[in-house]
Design a protein around this motif. Structure first.
Motif, PDB file in Angstrom:
ATOM      1  N   GLN A 116      12.599  -2.860  82.880  1.00 48.88           N
ATOM      2  CA  GLN A 116      12.715  -4.246  82.431  1.00 48.88           C
ATOM      3  C   GLN A 116      11.499  -4.681  81.603  1.00 48.88           C
ATOM      4  N   ALA A 117      10.354  -3.995  81.799  1.00 47.73           N
ATOM      5  CA  ALA A 117       9.121  -4.412  81.107  1.00 47.73           C
ATOM      6  C   ALA A 117       8.043  -3.345  81.319  1.00 47.73           C
ATOM      7  N   VAL A 121       8.825   0.357  79.037  1.00 49.52           N
ATOM      8  CA  VAL A 121       9.284  -0.128  77.723  1.00 49.52           C
ATOM      9  C   VAL A 121       8.289   0.265  76.622  1.00 49.52           C
ATOM     10  N   GLU A 266       3.527 -15.257  82.442  1.00 48.83           N
ATOM     11  CA  GLU A 266       4.645 -15.147  83.388  1.00 48.83           C
ATOM     12  C   GLU A 266       5.425 -16.435  83.571  1.00 48.83           C
ATOM     13  N   ASN A 287       2.612 -10.056  75.596  1.00 53.91           N
ATOM     14  CA  ASN A 287       2.834  -9.495  76.921  1.00 53.91           C
ATOM     15  C   ASN A 287       4.254  -9.742  77.423  1.00 53.91           C
ATOM     16  N   LEU A 288       5.184  -9.876  76.482  1.00 53.47           N
ATOM     17  CA  LEU A 288       6.605 -10.002  76.834  1.00 53.47           C
ATOM     18  C   LEU A 288       7.327  -8.745  76.351  1.00 53.47           C
ATOM     19  N   PHE A 289       8.429  -8.430  76.994  1.00 48.84           N
ATOM     20  CA  PHE A 289       9.120  -7.170  76.708  1.00 48.84           C
ATOM     21  C   PHE A 289      10.611  -7.401  76.462  1.00 48.84           C
ATOM     22  N   GLY A 293      12.689 -10.732  77.572  1.00 48.86           N
ATOM     23  CA  GLY A 293      11.413 -11.398  77.810  1.00 48.86           C
ATOM     24  C   GLY A 293      11.211 -12.615  76.915  1.00 48.86           C
ATOM     25  N   CYS A 313       6.977  -3.768  72.962  1.00 51.63           N
ATOM     26  CA  CYS A 313       8.056  -4.634  73.454  1.00 51.63           C
ATOM     27  C   CYS A 313       9.437  -3.983  73.364  1.00 51.63           C
TER      28      CYS A 313
END
Ligand code: MG
Length: 416
Positions: A116-117, A121, A266, A287-289, A293, A313
């Motif tokens: 998921q992240a 990824v 987050e 810092n999002l994937f 995200g 990402c």
């Protein structure tokens, strides 16, 4: 005289084995024609690790016809080599031109393995980019062409300055260097773990004196740069909402290009609260994937600008999909980018293909020689811009001798 019906004519013209879609597809594949699609099989997957701005994971995907593709992942790649090795069984023997299908197979195979992240990824991003390089080389086209064609032929960069200190005697020299290199935008960091006005090693609520220091740094840079050079400011996701709101408000007079990650990534509601409190543009996303995200950030209008890191990402097509999602909210995209000329050029192909591209990061000012030597094409930056290449694939090839000088200790070099 024999009567021909429509059905009997069709049966005479096309053998029965072809009267189904897969048979027809195979027949088209096998037909000799100038438009024949290359038929490739993946035969090997190898890695190398470079330590430059943090760790960079380099992946090469080899085929049965001598072609290989090269991709790069970063930041969340400390465990990248074993992860890429764990993807091997999903890649070996496969047709590398089905890039998105391979991406989906690897992603969905890892539902219980953290797909998921994070690291999973980032490793997948390096693989995906290698597949695009390979697809471009196999088809004789630059990757931007495969991503929908180009909107622009040069990509504007900003320089992460690695300077912000009014007290640093070398600061003005560094600023002049960035201007001489032709950059039209600069980024500085204002989070400071060593600020003597910081009273706690863990909590990041900034004191008045810390905020004064942040403002002093921004004022120094703003006054040192010509008005037409944009200034962005990074807080590295360390602070709490109360600090973020105060800093964003105090920085309003400086008309920043953006304030980056004023709070951690987050809690999207917290980011939205900061954005709603200020006229300073808020940027987040390194810092999002995956698209997943970015969905909540866009739906909740938590950022003015998003900054997916394409080497982290999910890769190039995932980056294009994130950009397209952002475009439906009229949100521009400024990809985070700390990688070598290989990953940077990979990012340029997406930046060329999307309508809402704003600016791309460049973070190698302190390792200029390595930057200039890292690919055989030499320095790919011309006066603060990168020209989008016409060459097939990514359009750059690693200079092994130079790149290997930055090899991470204790790692293998593409299996050697
Ligand atoms: Mg950042």
């Amino acid at each position: 005289m024999k009567k021909f019906t429509r059905r009997s004519l069709l049966a005479r013209a096309i053998p029965a084995s072809l009267l189904n879609l897969s048979g027809l597809s195979a027949a088209i594949q096998n037909a000799s024609s100038p438009y024949r699609r290359p038929r490739l099989k993946i035969t090997d997957v190898r890695t190398a690790v470079v330590r430059a701005h943090g760790l960079q994971l380099h992946v090469r995907i080899y085929t049965d016809q001598g072609l290989y593709g090269h991709g790069e992942g970063t930041d969340a790649v400390a465990g990248g080599v074993p992860l890429v090795n764990s993807f091997r069984f999903l890649l070996m023997g496969q047709d590398p031109l089905n890039v998105d299908a391979l991406f989906e197979r690897i992603r969905t195979a890892g539902i219980f393995a953290g797909a998921q992240a994070g690291q999973y990824v980032a490793a997948l991003s390096a693989v995906e980019i290698a597949l695009w390089d390979l697809a471009g080389k196999a088809l004789g086209l630059p990757v931007w062409q495969l991503l929908g064609g180009r909107m622009r032929d040069r990509i504007r960069l900003y320089c992460d300055s690695q300077t912000n200190q009014p007290d640093d005697p070398g600061a003005r020299e560094k600023i002049q260097q960035m201007l001489d290199l032709g950059f039209t935008a600069v980024k500085i960091d204002i989070d400071d773990a060593n600020d003597p006005n910081r009273w706690d090693r863990v909590n990041w609520t900034a004191s008045n004196a810390e905020i004064d220091n942040m403002v002093r740094k921004v004022r120094f840079m703003r006054e040192s740069l010509p008005p037409r050079v944009d200034l962005a400011v990074d807080m590295h996701g360390r602070y709490d909402v109360v600090t973020a709101k105060r800093v964003a408000r105090e920085l309003e007079p400086f008309r920043l290009l953006w304030l980056e990650e004023p709070v951690p990534p987050e809690n999207v509601d917290a980011m939205r609260e900061v954005r709603a409190s200020t006229s300073t543009p808020i940027c987040c996303g390194e810092n999002l994937f995956l698209r997943h995200g970015f969905r909540e950030v866009l739906e909740k209008r938590a950022a003015d600008i998003v900054m997916p890191d394409l080497q982290k990402c999910g890769g190039l097509l995932e980056g294009r999909k994130i950009a397209d999602m952002a475009h439906t909210y009229y949100v521009p995209v400024a990809p985070h980018c700390v990688v070598s000329p290989i990953g940077t050029m990979a990012s340029c192909h997406v930046c060329a293909a999307i309508p809402n591209f704003l600016i791309l990061e460049w973070h190698w000012l302190s390792r200029l020689q390595l930057w200039r030597d890292f690919v055989r094409e030499g320095d790919i930056i011309e006066k603060g811009f990168i020209r989008v290449p016409e060459r097939p694939g990514l359009g750059v090839e690693m200079n092994e001798e130079a790149a290997r000088k930055a090899q991470a200790p204790g790692t293998s070099w593409f299996g050697a």
